[in-house]
Write a protein that holds these residues in place. Structure first.
Motif, short mmCIF file in Angstrom:
data_model
loop_
_atom_site.label_atom_id
_atom_site.label_comp_id
_atom_site.label_asym_id
_atom_site.label_seq_id
_atom_site.Cartn_x
_atom_site.Cartn_y
_atom_site.Cartn_z
N LEU A 152 46.21 20.97 41.50
CA LEU A 152 47.09 21.47 40.38
C LEU A 152 47.73 22.68 40.57
N TYR A 153 48.93 23.08 40.21
CA TYR A 153 49.57 23.99 40.33
C TYR A 153 49.36 24.95 39.09
N ALA A 154 48.41 25.84 39.05
CA ALA A 154 48.28 26.85 37.92
C ALA A 154 48.64 28.38 37.86
N ASP A 155 48.52 29.06 36.91
CA ASP A 155 49.18 30.44 37.12
C ASP A 155 48.24 31.27 38.06
N ILE A 156 48.84 32.00 38.93
CA ILE A 156 48.17 32.81 40.25
C ILE A 156 47.35 33.94 39.26
N ALA A 157 46.09 33.91 39.45
CA ALA A 157 45.04 34.78 38.74
C ALA A 157 44.76 36.05 39.48
N THR A 158 44.54 37.16 39.16
CA THR A 158 44.12 38.39 39.73
C THR A 158 42.47 38.14 39.56
N LEU A 159 41.95 38.65 41.06
CA LEU A 159 40.65 38.48 41.14
C LEU A 159 39.83 39.70 40.82
N ALA A 160 38.80 39.68 40.25
CA ALA A 160 38.08 40.92 39.76
C ALA A 160 37.25 41.09 40.85
N VAL A 161 37.04 42.62 41.27
CA VAL A 161 36.15 43.04 42.34
C VAL A 161 34.81 43.36 41.71
N SER A 162 33.58 42.68 42.36
CA SER A 162 32.37 43.05 41.78
C SER A 162 31.60 44.07 42.45
N SER A 163 31.96 44.52 43.79
CA SER A 163 31.34 45.70 44.36
C SER A 163 32.23 46.12 45.54
N TYR A 164 31.74 47.12 46.06
CA TYR A 164 32.54 47.88 47.23
C TYR A 164 31.38 48.52 48.20
N ASP A 165 32.10 48.48 49.43
CA ASP A 165 31.41 49.31 50.52
C ASP A 165 32.32 50.04 51.68
N VAL A 166 32.01 51.24 51.47
CA VAL A 166 33.10 52.06 52.41
C VAL A 166 32.34 52.71 53.87
N SER A 167 33.03 53.26 54.64
CA SER A 167 32.69 53.69 55.76
C SER A 167 32.43 55.27 55.62
N SER A 168 33.04 55.78 54.70
CA SER A 168 32.65 57.38 54.41
C SER A 168 33.79 57.64 53.13
N LEU A 169 33.15 58.69 52.46
CA LEU A 169 33.83 59.03 51.38
C LEU A 169 33.91 60.50 51.57
#
Length: 202
Positions: A152-169
């Protein structure tokens, strides 16, 4: 430095597609038992037959939604006449009636056919092109069952981000935090800390 990242998806399981309506070039009017609805009644013991005319024979199956048709399984009637399917061109149509993709042409008389498509549309068409050298009553579409499969061809949805991880801040600049990448504001941004190693964010 990146200001914003947005993630989108368009995916679903392949499912059996329900037919909402149909249209045919002609009916075997003297045989009401050979109606088009037999093609999607789930019973391979019933069948549809068009009326032999000096023109293309076709049937179109319309779906409730715009769909990405992955494949179609077409069954010949069980008792006879498999050769009548030879030459049928299978296509996917857009809602304006134009062809969005040709799935293939039936080339042999067989019990059933598994036809790959890979096209987006609102209908599947089965067309037997007119052959002026074949004037017999045998020139007609005479199939038992058609099963359609797709997404079924539905509307393209934006995905929510639950968490993140980074190499450095960039620790001395709290305003450049990773959460800025998915806060919906392209005016904020994230910056990693320059180190002699790979930089990454997940």
């Amino acid at each position: 430095v990146i200001s914003s990242i947005r993630t989108y998806t368009l995916a679903a399981d392949i499912a059996a597609l329900a037919v909402s309506s149909y249209d045919v070039s002609s009916l075997h009017s003297h045989l009401s038992s050979e109606k088009p609805a037999n093609l999607f009644d789930g019973n391979p013991g019933t069948y549809f037959a068009s009326k032999a005319l000096p023109s293309d024979q076709w049937i179109r199956l319309y779906y409730y939604f715009t769909v990405y048709i992955t494949h179609l399984i077409v069954y010949n009637r069980a008792d006879c006449c498999w050769e009548r399917a030879v030459g049928i061109v299978v296509s996917v149509l857009r809602d304006d009636g134009h062809v969005s993709g040709v799935c293939g042409t039936i080339a042999r008389a067989e019990k059933f056919y598994n036809i790959s498509c890979g096209a987006l549309g609102n209908a599947a068409e089965f067309r037997l092109p007119y052959n002026p050298t074949n004037h017999s009553w045998n020139y007609l579409i005479n199939l038992a069952e058609i099963k359609s499969y797709g997404i079924l061809y539905a509307d393209i949805a934006t995905l929510a981000v639950s968490s993140y991880d980074v190499s450095s801040l960039h620790s001395h600049l709290s305003s450049e935090k990773p959460a800025n990448l998915f806060d919906g504001n392209p005016g904020t941004y994230f910056a990693s800390k320059a180190l002699p190693s790979d930089q990454w964010i997940r």
